[in-house]
Design a protein around this motif. Structure first.
Motif, short mmCIF file in Angstrom:
data_model
loop_
_atom_site.label_atom_id
_atom_site.label_comp_id
_atom_site.label_asym_id
_atom_site.label_seq_id
_atom_site.Cartn_x
_atom_site.Cartn_y
_atom_site.Cartn_z
N ARG A 95 0.83 -1.22 0.00
CA ARG A 95 0.00 0.00 0.00
C ARG A 95 0.85 1.26 0.00
O ARG A 95 0.35 2.34 -0.31
N MET A 96 2.12 1.12 0.32
CA MET A 96 3.03 2.28 0.32
C MET A 96 3.78 2.30 -1.00
O MET A 96 4.94 1.90 -1.10
N ASN A 97 3.11 2.78 -2.05
CA ASN A 97 3.64 2.63 -3.41
C ASN A 97 3.75 3.93 -4.17
O ASN A 97 3.80 3.95 -5.40
N ALA A 98 3.84 5.05 -3.47
CA ALA A 98 3.84 6.35 -4.14
C ALA A 98 5.19 6.69 -4.76
O ALA A 98 6.25 6.38 -4.20
N ILE A 99 5.15 7.33 -5.93
CA ILE A 99 6.31 8.00 -6.50
C ILE A 99 6.24 9.43 -5.96
O ILE A 99 5.44 10.25 -6.42
N ILE A 100 7.03 9.73 -4.97
CA ILE A 100 6.89 11.00 -4.24
C ILE A 100 7.40 12.17 -5.07
O ILE A 100 6.76 13.22 -5.15
N GLU A 101 8.54 12.00 -5.71
CA GLU A 101 9.13 13.10 -6.48
C GLU A 101 10.12 12.55 -7.49
O GLU A 101 10.88 11.63 -7.20
N ILE A 102 10.10 13.14 -8.67
CA ILE A 102 11.17 12.92 -9.65
C ILE A 102 11.81 14.28 -9.91
O ILE A 102 11.15 15.20 -10.39
N ASP A 103 13.05 14.42 -9.57
CA ASP A 103 13.77 15.69 -9.65
C ASP A 103 14.66 15.68 -10.89
O ASP A 103 15.66 14.97 -10.95
N GLU A 104 14.29 16.48 -11.88
CA GLU A 104 15.00 16.47 -13.16
C GLU A 104 16.32 17.22 -13.10
O GLU A 104 17.15 17.10 -14.01
N ARG A 105 16.53 18.00 -12.05
CA ARG A 105 17.80 18.73 -11.92
C ARG A 105 18.81 17.92 -11.12
O ARG A 105 19.99 17.89 -11.44
N ASP A 106 18.34 17.26 -10.06
CA ASP A 106 19.23 16.41 -9.26
C ASP A 106 19.36 15.01 -9.83
O ASP A 106 20.18 14.22 -9.35
N PHE A 107 18.52 14.67 -10.84
CA PHE A 107 18.51 13.31 -11.40
C PHE A 107 18.26 12.29 -10.28
O PHE A 107 19.04 11.35 -10.08
N THR A 108 17.17 12.50 -9.54
CA THR A 108 16.80 11.59 -8.46
C THR A 108 15.31 11.31 -8.50
O THR A 108 14.52 12.12 -9.01
N ALA A 109 14.94 10.18 -7.94
CA ALA A 109 13.53 9.84 -7.69
C ALA A 109 13.40 9.45 -6.24
O ALA A 109 14.18 8.64 -5.73
N THR A 110 12.42 10.03 -5.56
CA THR A 110 12.12 9.65 -4.18
C THR A 110 10.81 8.88 -4.19
O THR A 110 9.80 9.36 -4.71
N VAL A 111 10.84 7.67 -3.64
CA VAL A 111 9.71 6.75 -3.77
C VAL A 111 9.45 6.04 -2.44
O VAL A 111 10.34 5.94 -1.60
N GLU A 112 8.22 5.54 -2.29
CA GLU A 112 7.93 4.67 -1.16
C GLU A 112 8.39 3.26 -1.48
O GLU A 112 8.50 2.85 -2.64
N ALA A 113 8.64 2.50 -0.43
CA ALA A 113 9.28 1.19 -0.60
C ALA A 113 8.41 0.18 -1.31
O ALA A 113 8.92 -0.78 -1.90
N GLY A 114 7.10 0.36 -1.30
CA GLY A 114 6.21 -0.59 -1.96
C GLY A 114 6.00 -0.33 -3.43
O GLY A 114 5.26 -1.07 -4.09
N ALA A 115 6.65 0.70 -3.97
CA ALA A 115 6.51 0.99 -5.40
C ALA A 115 7.09 -0.15 -6.23
O ALA A 115 8.18 -0.65 -5.96
#
Length: 470
Positions: A95-115
């Motif tokens: 249930r913890m499956n969110a894509i929280i942020e994709i940062d195009e300048r830092d080239f990072t994705a912050t996600v929940e562990a269930g994604a």
């Protein structure tokens, strides 16, 4: 739920709500199943928290009642690392499956562990970015599980393991506290690297709830080829040639035995043989580039022509369409499924220095045939990073049950050779419970002492995933 005190039951129900837990046998069944079928879970309850705070509070409730917890992601593991016993609570993060942020300048994705891994890949692609972790179970495995096992997959030669693709973590600890180590920093030398403690720990030290991942420019060009090679030794020489010739544009370099190739094209529908040539060894190579003006097809033609000329390959074909490329990858990725049609399989996920792969195959095949006459070797894998899935199918004349009863004895033979070659008995699937005793057998006393000291320091009551790893 006879093993759960009434207080714990009521507290967990109140915390998680009706969608946050289940004791229904139909719901539990897939969570108690194990991908390889070697272990059978016995959990009588599964929790489905919806946030880090719910995970932390559920852990605290279980800690107060001295109840063990087994974290579980997509349950695609191969070593029994996410299998719970009858007196343990299973905690699944789907249930913890969110894509929280994709940062195009830092080239990072912050996600929940269930994604789901594939969902992360697709979300990044919509931003013209690449998250390069790729493996056969990517349509169902969760990123938390990938990190907990330090998953490898197909692109390690270019991008590294899961550990190399993670910048930061958020983790719930065994007492219910939360370590917020989410970070986009590429350099951080402020003390021990806590992130790396939890990556590869298989949930024995903490429950990963969020992660910050490294992203890369999405490839604009892909070129894929299938080759017939005379031997694993030639494959290693071909790899060295390819790295120099292409400027390390290699994203994947896979070695496939003739037996493994033949099973895939025989048993899996819709697959066609890449080459007319009959050979004992094949190589699948893929080049990628994010530069719009690169001509990878021409580069690959030059490489293959050179390889054939100097005897490192006897035949080759380059995929001319996405359909042809998909066929090549389906042959490689379909091997585990196809092997099931040939009866029982004893498997080894091992790694050695790249240059020692031919020695591993020569010695391992000879030793296996001496131990079990008629055994059929089925090695394949990521030879570009030294990781071979050294599988063996049962002899045609042997009963499956009698063959599988030789699992431990064949493991010991292969693992002895791997260790002698300076390798690892677990390349990318982890330890779980399948290899726990093997780890204790092969690791030095100093290493085991350190591993147990870390476990005791962080989880002194051994409530997180007990019986796994150490």
């Amino acid at each position: 739920m006879p093993f759960l005190p009434d207080g714990a039951i009521n507290d967990l129900k109140d915390l998680l709500g009706p969608k946050g837990w289940s004791t229904d046998l139909d719901v539990l069944a897939p969570h108690n199943a194990e991908a390889r079928g070697k272990f059978k879970g016995q959990a009588e309850i599964v929790l489905f928290p919806a946030s880090t705070e719910e995970v932390a509070k559920a852990v605290a409730i279980c800690a107060a009642h001295d109840i063990a917890i087994v974290p579980q992601g997509g349950n695609t593991g191969r070593c029994g690392g996410a299998v719970a016993g009858s007196k343990q609570v299973l905690l699944n993060l789907k249930r913890m499956n969110a894509i929280i942020e994709i940062d195009e300048r830092d080239f990072t994705a912050t996600v929940e562990a269930g994604a789901i891994l594939q969902t992360i890949q697709e979300a990044c692609a919509r931003h013209d970015l690449l998250f390069p972790l790729s493996l056969g179970a990517e349509g169902s495995c969760q990123i938390g599980g990938n990190l907990a096992t330090n998953a490898g997959g197909l692109n390690v030669i270019r991008y590294g393991n899961a550990r190399d693709l993670c910048l930061g973590l958020e983790v719930v600890l065994p007492d219910g506290s939360i370590w917020n180590g989410l970070s986009k920093l590429r350099k951080d030398n402020s003390g021990y690297d806590l992130r790396d403690l939890f990556i590869g720990a298989e949930g024995t030290l903490g429950i990963i709830t969020k992660a910050t991942l490294k992203l890369f420019a999405r490839p604009q060009h892909v070129a894929t080829a299938w080759l017939a090679v005379p031997s694993p030794e030639c494959a290693i020489d071909l790899l060295a040639l390819a790295r120099r010739h292409t400027g390390d544009a290699i994203a994947a370099f896979e070695l496939i035995s003739g037996f493994a190739h033949d099973m895939s094209v025989t048993y899996l529908k819709g697959l066609t043989r890449p080459l007319a040539t009959k050979t004992d060894w094949h190589v699948l190579i893929e080049l990628t580039s994010s530069r719009p003006d690169d001509d990878l097809q021409a580069l690959l033609v030059d490489l293959l022509s050179n390889a054939v000329e100097i005897g490192l390959a006897s035949d080759a074909t380059i995929a001319q369409s996405e359909k042809q490329r998909a066929n090549l990858w389906a042959i490689r990725e379909g091997i585990p499924e196809a092997q099931g049609f040939e009866g029982g399989s004893i498997k080894h996920d091992v790694s050695v220095p790249v240059s020692r792969v031919p020695d591993l195959l020569d010695r391992g095949i000879a030793a296996a045939k001496a131990l079990i006459p008629g055994i059929r070797p089925c090695p394949f894998g990521h030879v570009g990073d030294g990781n071979i899935h050294f599988n063996f199918s049962q002899p045609v004349s042997m009963e499956k049950s009698k063959y599988l009863a030789r699992w431990e004895s064949l493991n010991r033979v292969i693992h002895d050779i791997v260790t002698d070659l300076g390798g690892s008995i677990s390349a990318e699937h982890g330890i779980g419970q399948l290899k726990r005793d093997e780890l204790a057998h092969y690791a030095s006393d100093e290493k085991m002492k350190l591993l147990r000291a870390i476990k005791t320091a962080i989880d002194p009551d051994a409530r997180f995933n007990p019986g796994k790893v150490v």
